[in-house]
Design an enzyme around this catalytic site. Structure first.
Site, PDB file in Angstrom:
ATOM      1  CE1 TYR A 155      -7.063   0.950   6.992  1.00  0.00           C
ATOM      2  CE2 TYR A 155      -8.663  -0.764   7.482  1.00  0.00           C
ATOM      3  CZ  TYR A 155      -7.360  -0.379   7.247  1.00  0.00           C
ATOM      4  OH  TYR A 155      -6.360  -1.303   7.245  1.00  0.00           O
ATOM      5  CB  SER A 162      -4.574  -9.268   6.824  1.00  0.00           C
ATOM      6  OG  SER A 162      -3.594  -8.263   7.022  1.00  0.00           O
ATOM      7  NE  ARG A 205     -16.454  -3.246  -6.300  1.00  0.00           N
ATOM      8  CZ  ARG A 205     -15.171  -3.453  -5.970  1.00  0.00           C
ATOM      9  NH1 ARG A 205     -14.615  -4.643  -6.181  1.00  0.00           N
ATOM     10  NH2 ARG A 205     -14.450  -2.484  -5.429  1.00  0.00           N
ATOM     11  CG  HIS A 208      -2.039  -2.241  -1.753  1.00  0.00           C
ATOM     12  ND1 HIS A 208      -1.162  -3.228  -1.367  1.00  0.00           N
ATOM     13  CD2 HIS A 208      -2.588  -1.780  -0.606  1.00  0.00           C
ATOM     14  CE1 HIS A 208      -1.162  -3.336  -0.042  1.00  0.00           C
ATOM     15  NE2 HIS A 208      -2.030  -2.461   0.440  1.00  0.00           N
ATOM     16  N   GLY A 230     -12.043  -8.185  -2.491  1.00  0.00           N
ATOM     17  CA  GLY A 230     -11.716  -7.555  -1.218  1.00  0.00           C
ATOM     18  C   GLY A 230     -12.892  -6.814  -0.634  1.00  0.00           C
ATOM     19  CG  ASP A 239      -6.009  -7.825  -5.918  1.00  0.00           C
ATOM     20  OD1 ASP A 239      -5.592  -6.968  -6.726  1.00  0.00           O
ATOM     21  OD2 ASP A 239      -5.502  -7.972  -4.798  1.00  0.00           O
TER      22      ASP A 239
END
Length: 347
Positions: A26, A108, A280, A245, A299, A276
């Site tokens: 996920y 969120s 890294r 996204h 994220g 975004d």
């Protein structure tokens, strides 16, 4: 013998080992063949830096001001849904880790801990993320809850009128597991992991109404096209996030770092531009700032920290990127963020 692997890569591997397989898919899954998710990271590595020498960098300052708030560094935490999939403390740990690291998390709308439980006297600062709902009354209610909970800004996703085809995710987990729920939404909310909270009818008119209906600054997340950035500004948004996204919607969409310069040029400083996707390393943060970003959001990396060590893991990931950013700034002869521009890149 010491492990030569980069610390963030070790976090990645440890989180993979610790998470339930379905939760890992996920988090890490993306749309269709997942090209865009890979491009987001790979394109940063392809941008060479150009160090400068004999500059006084004895005092490197990573601080910045964003929407009126002074921050220790330009690394924020992007909204990630259902964080109790990754750690029992979920968003509680993320909020605590963000505060310890001197950053702002974006909580969120689909969090597994309610706004009511996250807020209160002495709670750390945060922004609140939401999708405009089919039920506009519920949207207004979520905004009011965020205001009451002390959120300092709203972040609304613009780029997801429908859910992308996430084949890996759909093969691993399509329903919420027992014990995890969207705590800010009604109990009868759609249990699917994607699509249940989306409204394909949303237009700029709805975004204008959202911006005018709250006293909080509203940030639009999911802009890749310069014309959309200008529409966002005209709609009253206080900032935009260049985002695809995380590659989870439209595969082969452009990498965010490739679209960042065009968006920043179009807006020409009217409102801040954030970005975004694929951050890294601390050098990635520096490159994003050089290309016009006021700040970045991470994220998946902070969730690796959350999964491995809870709040301490979140803090450690942010601290690592900040330390790498400070070193890169020094080696490029830019001891303050306002000195960073495209000249740090060997174009």
């Amino acid at each position: 013998m010491p492990d030569p692997t980069h610390p963030l890569d070790r976090r990645h591997d440890a989180a993979h080992h610790r998470m339930p397989p379905s939760a890992w898919v996920y988090l890490m899954g993306a749309a269709v063949d997942e090209h865009t998710a890979r491009w987001n990271t790979a394109r940063y590595a392809e941008l060479p830096l150009l160090p400068r020498v004999c500059v006084d960098v004895s005092d490197v300052d990573t601080s910045c001001t964003l929407l009126g708030t002074r921050l220790d560094h330009p690394i924020l935490l992007a909204p990630v849904a259902l964080q109790r999939l990754f750690h029992p403390d979920g968003e509680h740990a993320t909020l605590a880790g963000a505060a310890a690291a001197g950053t702002l998390p974006v909580i969120s709308m689909e969090s597994s801990v309610s706004l009511r439980d996250l807020s209160g006297a002495g709670s750390p600062p945060f922004w609140f993320h939401l999708y405009v709902q089919r039920d506009r009354g519920l949207t207004r209610e979520l905004v009011a809850r965020a205001e009451d909970a002390g959120a300092e800004a709203l972040v609304t996703t613009l780029d997801t009128p429908v859910a992308g085809h996430r084949y890996r995710q759909q093969a691993a987990m399509t329903q919420l597991p027992d014990g995890v729920r969207r705590a800010n939404l009604p109990d009868d909310a759609d249990p699917r992991l994607a699509g249940g909270c989306l409204d394909p009818s949303v237009t700029w008119t709805d975004i204008e109404q959202l911006a005018s209906a709250t006293r909080l600054p509203v940030v639009g997340k999911g802009v890749l096209h310069p014309d959309d950035a200008l529409r966002a500004c005209a709609a009253g948004l206080a900032a935009v996030v260049v985002s695809n996204h995380g590659g989870r919607n439209l595969d082969t969409a452009a990498a965010t770092v490739d679209q960042l310069p065009a968006v920043a040029e179009a807006l020409a400083g009217r409102i801040p531009v954030l970005v975004d996707g694929g951050i890294r390393r601390g050098t990635d943060v520096l490159k994003a700032i050089a290309l016009g970003a006021a700040a970045v959001l991470i994220g998946r990396p902070y969730v690796w920290g959350l999964a491995t060590d809870g709040a301490d893991g979140v803090r450690a990931v942010v601290d690592l990127l900040r330390d790498e950013l400070a070193t890169a700034m020094a080696l490029c002869g830019t001891p303050r963020l306002e000195l960073v521009d495209e000249k740090v890149l060997a174009r």
